[in-house]
Scaffold this active site. Structure first.
Site, PDB file in Angstrom:
ATOM      1  N   TRP A   1      -0.538 -10.330  12.864  1.00 29.93           N
ATOM      2  CA  TRP A   1      -1.916  -9.811  12.825  1.00 29.93           C
ATOM      3  C   TRP A   1      -2.815 -10.642  11.933  1.00 29.93           C
ATOM      4  O   TRP A   1      -3.968 -10.920  12.291  1.00 29.93           O
ATOM      5  CB  TRP A   1      -1.930  -8.330  12.434  1.00 29.93           C
ATOM      6  CG  TRP A   1      -1.309  -7.484  13.497  1.00 29.93           C
ATOM      7  CD1 TRP A   1      -0.141  -6.783  13.419  1.00 29.93           C
ATOM      8  CD2 TRP A   1      -1.780  -7.294  14.847  1.00 29.93           C
ATOM      9  NE1 TRP A   1       0.137  -6.167  14.618  1.00 29.93           N
ATOM     10  CE2 TRP A   1      -0.841  -6.457  15.512  1.00 29.93           C
ATOM     11  CE3 TRP A   1      -2.889  -7.749  15.555  1.00 29.93           C
ATOM     12  CZ2 TRP A   1      -1.000  -6.066  16.851  1.00 29.93           C
ATOM     13  CZ3 TRP A   1      -3.044  -7.356  16.895  1.00 29.93           C
ATOM     14  CH2 TRP A   1      -2.114  -6.532  17.513  1.00 29.93           C
TER      15      TRP A   1
ATOM     16  N   ASP B   1      -6.665  -5.968   5.662  1.00 33.94           N
ATOM     17  CA  ASP B   1      -6.396  -5.178   6.871  1.00 33.94           C
ATOM     18  C   ASP B   1      -5.288  -4.184   6.522  1.00 33.94           C
ATOM     19  O   ASP B   1      -4.149  -4.572   6.282  1.00 33.94           O
ATOM     20  CB  ASP B   1      -5.949  -6.122   7.994  1.00 33.94           C
ATOM     21  CG  ASP B   1      -5.452  -5.381   9.234  1.00 33.94           C
ATOM     22  OD1 ASP B   1      -5.523  -4.144   9.266  1.00 33.94           O
ATOM     23  OD2 ASP B   1      -5.000  -6.074  10.177  1.00 33.94           O
TER      24      ASP B   1
ATOM     25  N   LYS C   1      -2.661   4.775  13.562  1.00 33.86           N
ATOM     26  CA  LYS C   1      -1.269   4.826  13.092  1.00 33.86           C
ATOM     27  C   LYS C   1      -1.086   5.955  12.084  1.00 33.86           C
ATOM     28  O   LYS C   1      -0.389   6.917  12.359  1.00 33.86           O
ATOM     29  CB  LYS C   1      -0.868   3.483  12.509  1.00 33.86           C
ATOM     30  CG  LYS C   1      -0.934   2.425  13.599  1.00 33.86           C
ATOM     31  CD  LYS C   1      -0.365   1.130  13.211  1.00 33.86           C
ATOM     32  CE  LYS C   1      -0.222   0.258  14.445  1.00 33.86           C
ATOM     33  NZ  LYS C   1      -1.518  -0.079  15.045  1.00 33.86           N
TER      34      LYS C   1
HETATM   35  N1  PMP Z   1      -3.960  -5.115  12.377  1.00 29.02           N
HETATM   36  C1  PMP Z   1      -2.763  -4.510  12.337  1.00 29.02           C
HETATM   37  C2  PMP Z   1      -1.991  -4.541  11.051  1.00 29.02           C
HETATM   38  C3  PMP Z   1      -2.262  -3.863  13.468  1.00 29.02           C
HETATM   39  O1  PMP Z   1      -1.067  -3.255  13.431  1.00 29.02           O
HETATM   40  C4  PMP Z   1      -3.034  -3.851  14.651  1.00 29.02           C
HETATM   41  C5  PMP Z   1      -2.599  -3.126  15.898  1.00 29.02           C
HETATM   42  N2  PMP Z   1      -1.364  -2.673  16.014  1.00 29.02           N
HETATM   43  C6  PMP Z   1      -4.258  -4.526  14.651  1.00 29.02           C
HETATM   44  C7  PMP Z   1      -4.702  -5.116  13.493  1.00 29.02           C
HETATM   45  C8  PMP Z   1      -5.103  -4.565  15.884  1.00 29.02           C
HETATM   46  O2  PMP Z   1      -5.681  -3.334  16.054  1.00 29.02           O
HETATM   47  P1  PMP Z   1      -6.381  -2.871  17.394  1.00 29.02           P
HETATM   48  O3  PMP Z   1      -5.327  -2.736  18.424  1.00 29.02           O
HETATM   49  O4  PMP Z   1      -7.005  -1.561  16.974  1.00 29.02           O
HETATM   50  O5  PMP Z   1      -7.391  -3.907  17.739  1.00 29.02           O
END
Ligand code: PMP
Length: 329
Positions: free
Chosen positions: A66, A136, A160
């Site tokens: 990510w 994040d 989550k």
């Molecule tokens: N950052 C993290 C740590 C994630 O786990 C995720 C999605 N699982 C995201 C960003 C991306 O998020 P989204 O699917 O809401 O765009």
């Protein structure tokens, strides 16, 4: 859900939800709380679009999939410096002595918990003084106390730990507002969102409602310290089974960076056997233990122990893992 978002009742509902966020995380007064859309991925763009213009450069500490995606997105809007050496396989947070910061960076970015690999920071990273820290927290938001004053900005999707998909919760220090790039789309513009109290356009009201209800529950259960206590206990239960399995289960993350939220492991001697993992998932599903498949990019198994998973749920998984090993070793 049919209330106009311009109505007084709706304003009250927004204020109430913001108040519980502020209360749980002890958000200081010089920070704004924004309810945005576009998920974590929207923030990968929003962060540089709003914050990179000071010097045109930013530091990214990439420790998993990510933060890697976030760094690639930011490179569209400015120059990205990789603080730790680039790698294909992520196995932890590299030692602080190997980090190289750009003294000119507008901000330093990291991901507190890499959901796919199961790599978590258990401390706030030390970064050059005066450079805003951006984080994040999508997959460990509200799972432990956070000292918000150490950050310029924190964000996370709700889906989550704190509700359902549709709302992204951003907490930003006031002095970072007011400097978006001219091309920043209006709905990703923190300054405009803040001026309009997150009501520039129609907000995702149901997702905000669920977020408020979940956080009220978190508070009732004992707040951030209690969520942390449970997370440590739950993850330890699963890591202990892995570590005592003589290699039947394996986790390749450096112990000090193991995630309390996402326990990622392989099944089978020698680092994983896909047939056995398939059997593991099928048998687990028969017992009502669902959503254990690892992310397609890393394979294996991932036990996500978010706030809604109880100690008893975790014990059921631990028992299942013990029995599965006995039957298949
Ligand atoms: N950052 C993290 C740590 C994630 O786990 C995720 C999605 N699982 C995201 C960003 C991306 O998020 P989204 O699917 O809401 O765009």
């Amino acid at each position: 859900m049919e209330l106009s978002h311009r109505s007084k009742d709706f304003a009250k509902f927004m204020d109430k939800t913001e108040a519980v966020v502020r209360d749980l995380l002890c958000v200081p007064d010089n920070y704004r709380v924004l309810f945005m859309q576009g998920g974590g991925s929207g923030q990968f763009a929003a962060v540089p679009l709003n914050l990179i213009s000071r010097t045109g450069k930013a530091d990214y500490i990439v420790t998993g999939s990510w933060s890697s995606k976030a760094a690639k997105e930011a490179a569209k809007y400015g120059k990205v410096n990789y603080v730790v050496a680039k790698t294909e396989r992520y196995t932890g947070v590299p030692d602080r002595s190997s980090w190289t910061f750009d003294p000119d960076a507008s901000y330093v970015y990291y991901c507190a918990n890499e959901t796919i690999e199961g790599v978590e920071f258990h401390d706030v990273p030390e970064v050059p003084k005066g450079v805003p820290l951006v984080c994040d927290m999508s997959s460990n938001y509200f799972s432990k106390p956070v000292d918000v004053s150490k950050y310029g900005l924190i964000y996370g999707g709700a889906q989550k730990n704190i509700g359902c998909a549709g709302v992204t919760l951003v907490i930003i220090r006031e002095d970072l507002l007011g400097k978006p790039q001219p091309i920043c789309p209006t709905i990703l513009d923190y300054t405009i969102m803040s001026k309009n109290k997150s009501l520039y356009n129609t907000p995702p009201s149901f997702a905000i409602h669920v977020l408020g209800e979940v956080l009220a529950w978190v508070k009732k259960e004992g707040g951030m310290a209690e969520m942390e206590r449970r997370s440590v206990q739950k993850s330890k239960m699963i890591y202990t089974i892995i570590d005592n399995s003589s290699g039947f289960y394996s986790n390749n993350i450096q112990p000090r960076s193991r995630s309390y939220m996402n326990v990622v492991f392989r099944v089978g001697e020698g680092g994983g056997n896909e047939e056995l993992e398939k059997k593991f998932l099928e048998k687990a599903a028969h017992q009502g233990l669902l959503s254990l498949k690892g992310h397609r990019s890393v394979g294996g198994i991932r036990a996500s122990l978010y706030n809604a998973i109880t100690i008893d749920d975790t014990q059921r998984l631990a028992n299942f893992m013990k029995n599965f090993r006995e039957e298949n070793k």
